[in-house]
Design a protein around this motif. Structure first.
Motif, PDB file in Angstrom:
ATOM      1  N   THR A   1       0.745  -1.049  -0.027  1.00 18.19           N
ATOM      2  CA  THR A   1      -0.007  -0.069  -0.123  1.00 18.19           C
ATOM      3  C   THR A   1       0.891   1.300  -0.139  1.00 18.19           C
ATOM      4  O   THR A   1       2.162   1.391   0.485  1.00 18.19           O
ATOM      5  N   ASN A   2       0.279   2.363  -0.396  1.00 19.84           N
ATOM      6  CA  ASN A   2       0.875   3.491  -0.495  1.00 19.84           C
ATOM      7  C   ASN A   2      -0.277   4.736  -0.358  1.00 19.84           C
ATOM      8  O   ASN A   2      -1.265   4.690  -0.668  1.00 19.84           O
ATOM      9  N   TYR A   3       0.365   5.818   0.410  1.00 19.97           N
ATOM     10  CA  TYR A   3      -0.746   6.638   1.003  1.00 19.97           C
ATOM     11  C   TYR A   3      -0.301   8.147   0.730  1.00 19.97           C
ATOM     12  O   TYR A   3       0.958   8.315   0.873  1.00 19.97           O
ATOM     13  N   ALA A   4      -1.066   9.041   0.592  1.00 20.46           N
ATOM     14  CA  ALA A   4      -0.591  10.409   0.334  1.00 20.46           C
ATOM     15  C   ALA A   4      -0.139  10.858   1.761  1.00 20.46           C
ATOM     16  O   ALA A   4      -0.882  10.496   2.929  1.00 20.46           O
ATOM     17  N   ASP A   5       0.847  11.858   1.996  1.00 21.75           N
ATOM     18  CA  ASP A   5       1.273  12.345   3.418  1.00 21.75           C
ATOM     19  C   ASP A   5       0.207  12.893   4.032  1.00 21.75           C
ATOM     20  O   ASP A   5       0.055  12.603   5.371  1.00 21.75           O
ATOM     21  N   SER A   6      -0.905  13.371   3.540  1.00 20.96           N
ATOM     22  CA  SER A   6      -2.007  14.143   4.144  1.00 20.96           C
ATOM     23  C   SER A   6      -2.987  13.165   4.806  1.00 20.96           C
ATOM     24  O   SER A   6      -3.462  13.665   5.631  1.00 20.96           O
ATOM     25  N   VAL A   7      -3.067  12.033   4.548  1.00 21.50           N
ATOM     26  CA  VAL A   7      -3.728  10.979   4.766  1.00 21.50           C
ATOM     27  C   VAL A   7      -3.204  10.006   5.759  1.00 21.50           C
ATOM     28  O   VAL A   7      -4.027   9.118   6.296  1.00 21.50           O
ATOM     29  N   LYS A   8      -2.112   9.773   5.701  1.00 21.05           N
ATOM     30  CA  LYS A   8      -1.428   8.675   6.241  1.00 21.05           C
ATOM     31  C   LYS A   8      -1.635   8.677   7.768  1.00 21.05           C
ATOM     32  O   LYS A   8      -1.589   9.625   8.470  1.00 21.05           O
ATOM     33  N   GLY A   9      -1.893   7.483   8.172  1.00 21.99           N
ATOM     34  CA  GLY A   9      -2.225   7.169   9.680  1.00 21.99           C
ATOM     35  C   GLY A   9      -3.745   7.517   9.903  1.00 21.99           C
ATOM     36  O   GLY A   9      -4.312   7.289  11.095  1.00 21.99           O
ATOM     37  N   ARG A  10      -4.408   8.037   9.028  1.00 24.33           N
ATOM     38  CA  ARG A  10      -5.752   8.271   9.305  1.00 24.33           C
ATOM     39  C   ARG A  10      -6.622   7.658   8.342  1.00 24.33           C
ATOM     40  O   ARG A  10      -7.772   7.129   8.696  1.00 24.33           O
ATOM     41  N   PHE A  11      -6.332   7.261   7.087  1.00 16.72           N
ATOM     42  CA  PHE A  11      -7.022   6.626   6.194  1.00 16.72           C
ATOM     43  C   PHE A  11      -6.161   5.035   6.013  1.00 16.72           C
ATOM     44  O   PHE A  11      -5.222   4.885   6.197  1.00 16.72           O
TER      45      PHE A  11
END
Length: 119
Positions: A57-67
């Motif tokens: 998986t990869n996440y945008a920094d703005s949502v990492k830890g929340r999504f």
């Protein structure tokens, strides 16, 4: 041959949670990756999260830890669990699927679903 059906959007208060779902109704292709993008008014479409066939998986920094992005192979469905939502998360969210046949790949997009975070 591939059609994406999105659901789960709506209005939520700041700090609340929503779960988006995207079901791939296509047949005859193997799913290489599934993901979510979003676009706010006056902004460019941006990547939110993606999950590969190998479950990386990869996440945008703005949502990492929340999504959290996940998938159900039996249902050909990808989910986006969104927690601790902020007003800046307000956008139209688009499901994205890359499907493969042999060495060829094909990209598909959902129609978009509105997520509004407001008190």
């Amino acid at each position: 041959q591939v059609q994406l059906v999105e659901s789960g959007g709506g209005l939520v208060q700041p700090g609340g949670s929503l779960r988006l779902s995207c079901e791939d109704s296509g047949r005859g292709f193997s799913i290489k990756s599934m993901g979510w993008y979003r676009q706010a008014p006056g902004k460019q479409r941006e990547l939110v999260a993606v999950i590969s066939s190998g479950d990386s998986t990869n996440y945008a920094d703005s949502v990492k830890g929340r999504f959290t992005i996940s998938r159900d192979n039996a249902k050909n469905t990808v989910y986006l669990q969104m927690n601790s939502l902020k007003p800046e998360d307000t956008a139209v969210y688009y499901c994205n699927v890359i499907a493969g046949l042999s060495v060829y790949a094909y990209e598909y997009w959902g129609q978009g679903i509105q997520v509004t975070v407001s008190s």
